[in-house]
Design an enzyme around this catalytic site. Structure first.
Site, mmCIF file in Angstrom:
data_model
loop_
_atom_site.group_PDB
_atom_site.id
_atom_site.type_symbol
_atom_site.label_atom_id
_atom_site.label_comp_id
_atom_site.label_asym_id
_atom_site.label_seq_id
_atom_site.Cartn_x
_atom_site.Cartn_y
_atom_site.Cartn_z
ATOM 1 N N ASP A 210 -7.527 -8.125 4.717
ATOM 2 C CA ASP A 210 -7.665 -7.708 6.103
ATOM 3 C C ASP A 210 -8.092 -6.257 6.069
ATOM 4 O O ASP A 210 -7.485 -5.449 5.344
ATOM 5 C CB ASP A 210 -6.325 -7.872 6.832
ATOM 6 C CG ASP A 210 -6.420 -7.556 8.308
ATOM 7 O OD1 ASP A 210 -7.468 -7.832 8.909
ATOM 8 O OD2 ASP A 210 -5.440 -7.034 8.865
ATOM 9 N N ARG B 283 -3.517 -13.940 4.485
ATOM 10 C CA ARG B 283 -4.914 -13.598 4.232
ATOM 11 C C ARG B 283 -5.099 -12.967 2.863
ATOM 12 O O ARG B 283 -4.181 -12.310 2.357
ATOM 13 C CB ARG B 283 -5.449 -12.668 5.303
ATOM 14 C CG ARG B 283 -4.687 -11.358 5.333
ATOM 15 C CD ARG B 283 -4.790 -10.653 6.621
ATOM 16 N NE ARG B 283 -3.943 -11.304 7.590
ATOM 17 C CZ ARG B 283 -3.597 -10.778 8.734
ATOM 18 N NH1 ARG B 283 -4.006 -9.608 9.068
ATOM 19 N NH2 ARG B 283 -2.827 -11.421 9.566
ATOM 20 N N ASP C 291 -8.846 -3.183 8.743
ATOM 21 C CA ASP C 291 -8.805 -2.732 10.136
ATOM 22 C C ASP C 291 -9.268 -1.295 10.240
ATOM 23 O O ASP C 291 -8.924 -0.455 9.392
ATOM 24 C CB ASP C 291 -7.381 -2.812 10.695
ATOM 25 C CG ASP C 291 -6.928 -4.229 10.981
ATOM 26 O OD1 ASP C 291 -7.787 -5.105 11.171
ATOM 27 O OD2 ASP C 291 -5.708 -4.453 11.021
ATOM 28 N N ARG D 99 -11.502 -14.322 3.184
ATOM 29 C CA ARG D 99 -10.594 -14.249 4.327
ATOM 30 C C ARG D 99 -10.801 -15.469 5.212
ATOM 31 O O ARG D 99 -11.922 -15.800 5.559
ATOM 32 C CB ARG D 99 -10.867 -12.964 5.111
ATOM 33 C CG ARG D 99 -10.325 -12.926 6.539
ATOM 34 C CD ARG D 99 -8.903 -12.443 6.606
ATOM 35 N NE ARG D 99 -8.338 -12.566 7.913
ATOM 36 C CZ ARG D 99 -8.167 -11.561 8.772
ATOM 37 N NH1 ARG D 99 -8.552 -10.353 8.448
ATOM 38 N NH2 ARG D 99 -7.609 -11.756 9.932
#
Length: 169
Positions: free
Chosen positions: A94, A91, A96, A82
């Site tokens: 990712d 990217r 989250d 990343r």
């Protein structure tokens, strides 16, 4: 132990292989997945990304604290190459944190529940698939309700229905 809800995805490289690798790395660090959504192919949201993303929501049970999880997922993102050059840019991966139990956190490094969750169709579709009746701790609405009122019109389509059982070797 608390339930941890993550969304993983990217738009660069072999997107499906990177999801498989991320899941394997997460399982090694966090423990066994409890639930995994299907994989969805989605338009980029909110930034300068080009190309479609693959995204998936995963649920774990963890004894780690939120900041430990944040450090762990950032290490995994880095392992999967990343680059953090542009906010909401392209990217490889990712990861989250969407929820950490029903905790609310508002610090410089971490905001929970995720601050854009209710605005993102690519998050609400997989959440509605696996946790349709979960009530957002701050908004008081279920994922199905949030999806119904979401104004995001970006394309979100099923990519791989049987994604919950795949692993990278």
């Amino acid at each position: 132990m608390e339930n941890l809800v993550l969304i993983i995805g990217g738009n660069l490289g072999d997107r499906l292989l990177l999801i498989k690798k991320a899941r394997n790395l997460l399982e090694k660090r966090l423990g066994k997945e409890l639930i995994a959504s299907s994989i969805f192919e989605t338009e980029a949201w909110g930034g300068s990304s080009l190309g479609y993303y693959l995204n998936q929501v995963l649920v774990y049970q963890t004894a780690l604290e939120p900041m430990q999880v944040l450090e762990c997922i950032q290490e995994i993102e880095n392992q999967l190459e990343r680059k953090r050059e542009v906010k909401w840019g392209n990217r490889t991966m990712d990861i989250d944190i969407l929820y950490f139990g029903k905790r609310t956190i508002n610090s410089e490094k971490l905001i929970l529940p995720h601050p854009y969750l209710e605005k993102r169709k690519f998050v609400l579709e997989p959440l509605s698939q696996i946790l349709p009746d979960f009530i957002h701790p701050s908004l008081g609405k279920s994922h199905q309700e949030l999806l119904r009122i979401c104004q995001d019109i970006s394309e979100v389509k099923l990519y791989e229905k049987k994604a919950r059982n795949i692993r990278a070797k």
